[in-house]
Design a protein around this motif. Sequence first.
Motif, PDB file in Angstrom:
ATOM      1  N   PHE A   1      -9.657 -16.790  -5.386  1.00 61.78           N
ATOM      2  CA  PHE A   1      -9.569 -15.512  -4.684  1.00 61.78           C
ATOM      3  C   PHE A   1      -8.142 -15.332  -4.184  1.00 61.78           C
ATOM      4  O   PHE A   1      -7.589 -16.213  -3.535  1.00 61.78           O
ATOM      5  CB  PHE A   1     -10.538 -15.485  -3.492  1.00 61.78           C
ATOM      6  N   THR A   2      -7.560 -14.183  -4.506  1.00 62.18           N
ATOM      7  CA  THR A   2      -6.231 -13.866  -3.985  1.00 62.18           C
ATOM      8  C   THR A   2      -6.229 -12.445  -3.442  1.00 62.18           C
ATOM      9  O   THR A   2      -6.829 -11.550  -4.016  1.00 62.18           O
ATOM     10  CB  THR A   2      -5.122 -13.988  -5.062  1.00 62.18           C
ATOM     11  N   LEU A   3      -5.555 -12.276  -2.313  1.00 60.11           N
ATOM     12  CA  LEU A   3      -5.367 -10.981  -1.679  1.00 60.11           C
ATOM     13  C   LEU A   3      -3.871 -10.802  -1.501  1.00 60.11           C
ATOM     14  O   LEU A   3      -3.221 -11.649  -0.892  1.00 60.11           O
ATOM     15  CB  LEU A   3      -6.069 -10.937  -0.315  1.00 60.11           C
ATOM     16  N   HIS A   4      -3.322  -9.746  -2.072  1.00 59.39           N
ATOM     17  CA  HIS A   4      -1.889  -9.517  -1.910  1.00 59.39           C
ATOM     18  C   HIS A   4      -1.586  -8.042  -1.777  1.00 59.39           C
ATOM     19  O   HIS A   4      -2.433  -7.198  -2.035  1.00 59.39           O
ATOM     20  CB  HIS A   4      -1.082 -10.164  -3.044  1.00 59.39           C
ATOM     21  N   GLY A   5      -0.360  -7.766  -1.347  1.00 61.28           N
ATOM     22  CA  GLY A   5       0.071  -6.399  -1.110  1.00 61.28           C
ATOM     23  C   GLY A   5       0.669  -5.768  -2.343  1.00 61.28           C
ATOM     24  O   GLY A   5       0.893  -6.417  -3.358  1.00 61.28           O
ATOM     25  N   GLY A   6       0.912  -4.482  -2.225  1.00 60.34           N
ATOM     26  CA  GLY A   6       1.537  -3.732  -3.302  1.00 60.34           C
ATOM     27  C   GLY A   6       0.703  -2.540  -3.705  1.00 60.34           C
ATOM     28  O   GLY A   6      -0.430  -2.363  -3.258  1.00 60.34           O
ATOM     29  N   CYS A   7       1.281  -1.745  -4.563  1.00 58.08           N
ATOM     30  CA  CYS A   7       0.591  -0.568  -5.104  1.00 58.08           C
ATOM     31  C   CYS A   7      -0.324  -1.009  -6.240  1.00 58.08           C
ATOM     32  O   CYS A   7       0.140  -1.594  -7.229  1.00 58.08           O
ATOM     33  CB  CYS A   7       1.617   0.446  -5.604  1.00 58.08           C
ATOM     34  N   GLY A   8      -1.590  -0.734  -6.096  1.00 57.86           N
ATOM     35  CA  GLY A   8      -2.560  -1.125  -7.119  1.00 57.86           C
ATOM     36  C   GLY A   8      -2.310  -0.471  -8.464  1.00 57.86           C
ATOM     37  O   GLY A   8      -2.493  -1.105  -9.508  1.00 57.86           O
ATOM     38  N   ALA A   9      -1.889   0.785  -8.456  1.00 54.90           N
ATOM     39  CA  ALA A   9      -1.605   1.475  -9.722  1.00 54.90           C
ATOM     40  C   ALA A   9      -0.442   0.805 -10.440  1.00 54.90           C
ATOM     41  O   ALA A   9      -0.484   0.598 -11.652  1.00 54.90           O
ATOM     42  CB  ALA A   9      -1.309   2.951  -9.459  1.00 54.90           C
ATOM     43  N   GLU A  10       0.586   0.432  -9.690  1.00 56.30           N
ATOM     44  CA  GLU A  10       1.725  -0.276 -10.295  1.00 56.30           C
ATOM     45  C   GLU A  10       1.313  -1.672 -10.746  1.00 56.30           C
ATOM     46  O   GLU A  10       1.726  -2.135 -11.807  1.00 56.30           O
ATOM     47  CB  GLU A  10       2.883  -0.371  -9.304  1.00 56.30           C
TER      48      GLU A  10
END
Length: 195
Positions: free
Chosen positions: A99-108
Amino acid sequence: SPPFPALASLHGQYGMHLGGLAMALALWRASTRLIQGRVGDELGPNVLVVGGGGGVVPRTIAAAMPGASIEVVEPCADTRLAARSCFGLAELEEGPGMFTLHGGCGAEHLHSVSEGSVDVLIVDAACSQSDGLYAPPSAFRSSSFWAAAVRAMNPEVAAFGINLVGSSEATSTLKQSIVRSMPRWNMRSIPPPPG
């Protein structure tokens, strides 16, 4: 086990509450049974959740399929912090599963995913109203997004769930756009629960 009520099945009260997003996992399970030897329940799907919020959908998937590899992209740092510290996602990250949770724009992010690597794609992103829709945001309505989604999803077994929130006319228009962009995929539209 995670501290939330949807532990065993996606077909119970809480699974139905999650509507079409939880149904993506059930559809994936059905498609893998059609393809002998592709993926066993012990391996679990590669799941990409775009718009993790507090983590209800990823936690449900982790509980229902402990072998799933789950990647969650959530752009808001405050939301990620709350999901980890208040809603149990820190335990998932530290647990035995992948399981990983990270930031950023999902579309990108979707554009960077390896071709055919996603078994279950769930888009649960929202924004302020634009063109009659709250969800998904406009970045998730473009032809380049749909092309990236098709490229990322495993063509043999993938399931795709998207949260559509807005006027009937706007959601209908977006559904038509999705069907045009994904001509080889079957579309199932599940209405929200009453209330």
